[in-house]
Design an enzyme around this catalytic site. Structure first.
Site, PDB file in Angstrom:
ATOM      1  CG  ASP A   4      -1.894   1.137   1.225  1.00  0.00           C
ATOM      2  OD1 ASP A   4      -2.849   1.071   0.424  1.00  0.00           O
ATOM      3  OD2 ASP A   4      -1.723   2.096   1.994  1.00  0.00           O
ATOM      4  CD  GLU A  48      -4.423   3.984  -1.757  1.00  0.00           C
ATOM      5  OE1 GLU A  48      -4.744   3.984  -0.565  1.00  0.00           O
ATOM      6  OE2 GLU A  48      -5.230   4.276  -2.650  1.00  0.00           O
TER       7      GLU A  48
END
Length: 132
Positions: A4, A48
């Site tokens: 992440d 993301e």
């Protein structure tokens, strides 16, 4: 591995979504440059986040790969238009022996749990757990 990009919303808010997209492309390149085996696969997992499958890598090896990628991203300067962007990543990993009875859902859940531990512990780090 689940990866992440730390505080990515701030990148989009500060530089705009086109710059955010360019940033994600650069992170993806750094992730790809950290892989060594032809059997390793990296894919965007949503937003993301990225998911990496390292089928011929044990727990210790997964940590080595994850740390190499984390350092690659941390040390990479992303230039978009006139902006210079630096980002870090948090990584969670789960590993199990070949032929393990653990389902793919259990493996993903464990990797997600370890990703959360990395984020809760200050971000820009790797947490690895082995499934029994």
């Amino acid at each position: 591995l689940l990866v992440d990009v730390d505080h990515f919303k701030q990148v989009n808010d500060r530089y705009g979504h086109p710059a955010g997209d360019a940033c994600l492309q650069q992170v993806a390149k750094q992730i790809g440059s950290g892989l060594r085996l032809s059997s390793d696969v990296a894919a965007r997992y949503g937003g993301e986040e990225f998911c990496l499958l390292l089928p011929n890598t044990d727990c210790d090896g997964a940590k080595v790969v994850a740390e190499r990628i984390r350092r690659n991203v941390e040390n990479h300067v992303i230039e978009v238009d006139s902006a210079v962007i630096r980002v870090t990543i948090s990584v969670g990993a789960s590993s199990c022996a070949p032929g393990s009875a653990n389902s793919i859902e259990q493996r993903i859940k464990r990797a997600d749990d370890t990703l959360y531990q990395s984020k809760q512990s200050g971000r820009n780090q790797v947490t690895v757990a082995r499934l029994d």
